[in-house]
Design a protein around this motif. Sequence first.
Motif, PDB file in Angstrom:
ATOM      1  N   GLN A 103       0.598  -1.269  -0.005  1.00 30.90           N
ATOM      2  CA  GLN A 103      -0.133   0.169  -0.045  1.00 30.90           C
ATOM      3  C   GLN A 103       0.987   1.214  -0.171  1.00 30.90           C
ATOM      4  O   GLN A 103       0.462   2.246  -0.535  1.00 30.90           O
ATOM      5  N   LEU A 104       2.076   1.279   0.788  1.00 31.87           N
ATOM      6  CA  LEU A 104       2.791   2.375   0.787  1.00 31.87           C
ATOM      7  C   LEU A 104       3.229   2.910  -0.541  1.00 31.87           C
ATOM      8  O   LEU A 104       3.241   4.029  -0.896  1.00 31.87           O
ATOM      9  N   ALA A 105       3.806   1.811  -1.682  1.00 33.96           N
ATOM     10  CA  ALA A 105       3.961   1.990  -2.761  1.00 33.96           C
ATOM     11  C   ALA A 105       3.211   3.064  -3.767  1.00 33.96           C
ATOM     12  O   ALA A 105       3.699   3.793  -4.468  1.00 33.96           O
ATOM     13  N   ASP A 106       1.831   3.023  -3.308  1.00 34.26           N
ATOM     14  CA  ASP A 106       0.843   3.431  -3.966  1.00 34.26           C
ATOM     15  C   ASP A 106       0.416   4.854  -3.256  1.00 34.26           C
ATOM     16  O   ASP A 106      -0.673   5.618  -3.789  1.00 34.26           O
ATOM     17  N   ASN A 107       0.826   5.299  -2.222  1.00 37.32           N
ATOM     18  CA  ASN A 107       0.291   6.300  -1.443  1.00 37.32           C
ATOM     19  C   ASN A 107       1.496   7.439  -1.244  1.00 37.32           C
ATOM     20  O   ASN A 107       2.594   7.047  -1.074  1.00 37.32           O
ATOM     21  N   LYS A 108       0.778   8.833  -1.062  1.00 34.41           N
ATOM     22  CA  LYS A 108       1.815   9.856  -0.799  1.00 34.41           C
ATOM     23  C   LYS A 108       1.101  10.570   0.469  1.00 34.41           C
ATOM     24  O   LYS A 108      -0.193  10.499   0.749  1.00 34.41           O
ATOM     25  N   VAL A 109       2.119  11.313   1.307  1.00 40.04           N
ATOM     26  CA  VAL A 109       1.733  12.038   2.290  1.00 40.04           C
ATOM     27  C   VAL A 109       0.679  13.123   1.869  1.00 40.04           C
ATOM     28  O   VAL A 109       1.344  14.013   0.699  1.00 40.04           O
ATOM     29  N   PRO A 110      -0.142  13.560   2.338  1.00 34.73           N
ATOM     30  CA  PRO A 110      -1.160  14.713   2.027  1.00 34.73           C
ATOM     31  C   PRO A 110      -0.272  15.979   1.910  1.00 34.73           C
ATOM     32  O   PRO A 110       0.669  16.033   2.774  1.00 34.73           O
ATOM     33  N   SER A 111      -0.578  16.910   1.283  1.00 30.27           N
ATOM     34  CA  SER A 111       0.122  18.235   1.027  1.00 30.27           C
ATOM     35  C   SER A 111      -0.198  18.946   2.271  1.00 30.27           C
ATOM     36  O   SER A 111      -1.173  18.852   3.250  1.00 30.27           O
ATOM     37  N   GLY A 112       0.943  19.865   2.667  1.00 33.45           N
ATOM     38  CA  GLY A 112       0.601  20.771   3.919  1.00 33.45           C
ATOM     39  C   GLY A 112       1.334  19.844   5.310  1.00 33.45           C
ATOM     40  O   GLY A 112       0.943  20.314   6.425  1.00 33.45           O
ATOM     41  N   ILE A 113       1.778  18.793   4.938  1.00 32.27           N
ATOM     42  CA  ILE A 113       2.382  17.894   5.941  1.00 32.27           C
ATOM     43  C   ILE A 113       4.020  17.658   5.759  1.00 32.27           C
ATOM     44  O   ILE A 113       4.486  17.293   4.982  1.00 32.27           O
ATOM     45  N   THR A 114       4.474  18.059   6.958  1.00 30.78           N
ATOM     46  CA  THR A 114       5.909  18.185   6.775  1.00 30.78           C
ATOM     47  C   THR A 114       6.799  16.715   6.936  1.00 30.78           C
ATOM     48  O   THR A 114       5.954  15.869   8.065  1.00 30.78           O
ATOM     49  N   VAL A 115       7.406  16.065   6.214  1.00 29.47           N
ATOM     50  CA  VAL A 115       7.664  14.895   6.344  1.00 29.47           C
ATOM     51  C   VAL A 115       9.146  14.913   6.886  1.00 29.47           C
ATOM     52  O   VAL A 115      10.143  15.509   6.302  1.00 29.47           O
ATOM     53  N   ILE A 116       9.394  14.124   7.889  1.00 31.89           N
ATOM     54  CA  ILE A 116      11.078  13.949   8.508  1.00 31.89           C
ATOM     55  C   ILE A 116      11.285  12.762   8.546  1.00 31.89           C
ATOM     56  O   ILE A 116      10.658  11.835   8.725  1.00 31.89           O
ATOM     57  N   LYS A 117      12.755  12.475   8.613  1.00 26.45           N
ATOM     58  CA  LYS A 117      13.233  11.152   9.121  1.00 26.45           C
ATOM     59  C   LYS A 117      13.533  10.998  10.619  1.00 26.45           C
ATOM     60  O   LYS A 117      13.471  12.064  11.121  1.00 26.45           O
ATOM     61  N   PRO A 118      13.545   9.742  10.893  1.00 24.73           N
ATOM     62  CA  PRO A 118      13.495   9.442  12.283  1.00 24.73           C
ATOM     63  C   PRO A 118      14.678  10.205  13.121  1.00 24.73           C
ATOM     64  O   PRO A 118      14.591  10.655  14.206  1.00 24.73           O
ATOM     65  N   GLU A 119      16.019  10.469  12.409  1.00 27.43           N
ATOM     66  CA  GLU A 119      16.966  11.160  13.184  1.00 27.43           C
ATOM     67  C   GLU A 119      16.693  12.773  13.165  1.00 27.43           C
ATOM     68  O   GLU A 119      17.315  13.424  13.811  1.00 27.43           O
ATOM     69  N   ASP A 120      15.717  13.204  12.472  1.00 27.11           N
ATOM     70  CA  ASP A 120      15.238  14.523  12.759  1.00 27.11           C
ATOM     71  C   ASP A 120      14.218  14.769  13.903  1.00 27.11           C
ATOM     72  O   ASP A 120      13.785  15.794  13.779  1.00 27.11           O
ATOM     73  N   LEU A 121      13.602  13.955  14.452  1.00 22.04           N
ATOM     74  CA  LEU A 121      12.922  13.971  15.681  1.00 22.04           C
ATOM     75  C   LEU A 121      13.290  15.109  16.585  1.00 22.04           C
ATOM     76  O   LEU A 121      12.402  15.806  17.112  1.00 22.04           O
ATOM     77  N   ALA A 122      14.485  15.276  16.903  1.00 20.77           N
ATOM     78  CA  ALA A 122      15.055  16.079  17.948  1.00 20.77           C
ATOM     79  C   ALA A 122      14.420  17.515  17.569  1.00 20.77           C
ATOM     80  O   ALA A 122      14.152  18.360  18.513  1.00 20.77           O
ATOM     81  N   GLN A 123      14.389  17.802  16.088  1.00 21.30           N
ATOM     82  CA  GLN A 123      13.862  18.999  15.658  1.00 21.30           C
ATOM     83  C   GLN A 123      12.506  19.386  16.269  1.00 21.30           C
ATOM     84  O   GLN A 123      12.063  20.556  16.527  1.00 21.30           O
ATOM     85  N   ILE A 124      11.661  18.587  16.493  1.00 21.64           N
ATOM     86  CA  ILE A 124      10.246  18.917  16.741  1.00 21.64           C
ATOM     87  C   ILE A 124       9.990  18.693  18.388  1.00 21.64           C
ATOM     88  O   ILE A 124       8.833  19.177  18.789  1.00 21.64           O
ATOM     89  N   TRP A 125      10.791  17.952  19.041  1.00 21.55           N
ATOM     90  CA  TRP A 125      10.379  17.922  20.623  1.00 21.55           C
ATOM     91  C   TRP A 125      10.348  19.029  21.277  1.00 21.55           C
ATOM     92  O   TRP A 125      11.176  20.042  20.911  1.00 21.55           O
ATOM     93  N   TYR A 126       9.429  19.323  22.256  1.00 21.40           N
ATOM     94  CA  TYR A 126       9.485  20.267  23.243  1.00 21.40           C
ATOM     95  C   TYR A 126      10.712  20.468  23.882  1.00 21.40           C
ATOM     96  O   TYR A 126      11.318  19.542  24.249  1.00 21.40           O
ATOM     97  N   LYS A 127      11.387  21.630  23.868  1.00 22.82           N
ATOM     98  CA  LYS A 127      12.732  21.991  24.524  1.00 22.82           C
ATOM     99  C   LYS A 127      12.247  23.074  25.604  1.00 22.82           C
ATOM    100  O   LYS A 127      11.837  24.049  25.104  1.00 22.82           O
TER     101      LYS A 127
END
Length: 177
Positions: A103-127
């Motif tokens: 299913q993942l091969a045929d689907n995209k993330v909707p517009s207006g949503i930021t896609v990040i990689k797991p190593e980028d999670l630190a950017q969004i956590w509350y600090k």
Amino acid sequence: MLRRCWITQADGASAHILTSRCGRFCLQTLEERMKRGCFTVVDATNIRGRDITAYKKLANEYKYRVYVVDFTDITIEEAKKRNLQREEYKQVPENVIERMYAQLADNKVPSGITVIKPEDLAQIWYKPRDLSAYKKVIHIGDIHGCYKPLKEYLEEINPQNYYIFLGDYIDRGSENA
């Protein structure tokens, strides 16, 4: 090749689950948290872009940002291997993993949503912010439309002070917008 949906202030389960009683309860709970401005993380596997639509709608209404953490760099073989390392009751049947990858091969993330990689999670956590360098921390809230007293208080902003505005700016006061 799994995606997780994360929602943070500004900042999914499959469609059949979102229409279930449990799914409706989860969305209601999420909405209540967003109404209060709570930092919120939704940890759910999302394969189809439409799965995130209900979250995106709430995020737009309550001024949150939506991030999808993209795990697509993980091969299906690696996903199956990691799955077998989980406690037995947490394991996902292999045919489900295979279906999700298809299913993942045929689907995209909707517009207006930021896609990040797991190593980028630190950017969004509350600090937490260190305010110890400021002489005073001044909390301003519940002014309820009383513009003149606020203006008088803020005539001279002291750069050695940190100002936090907490809300309830209008309503009940003599100078409402």
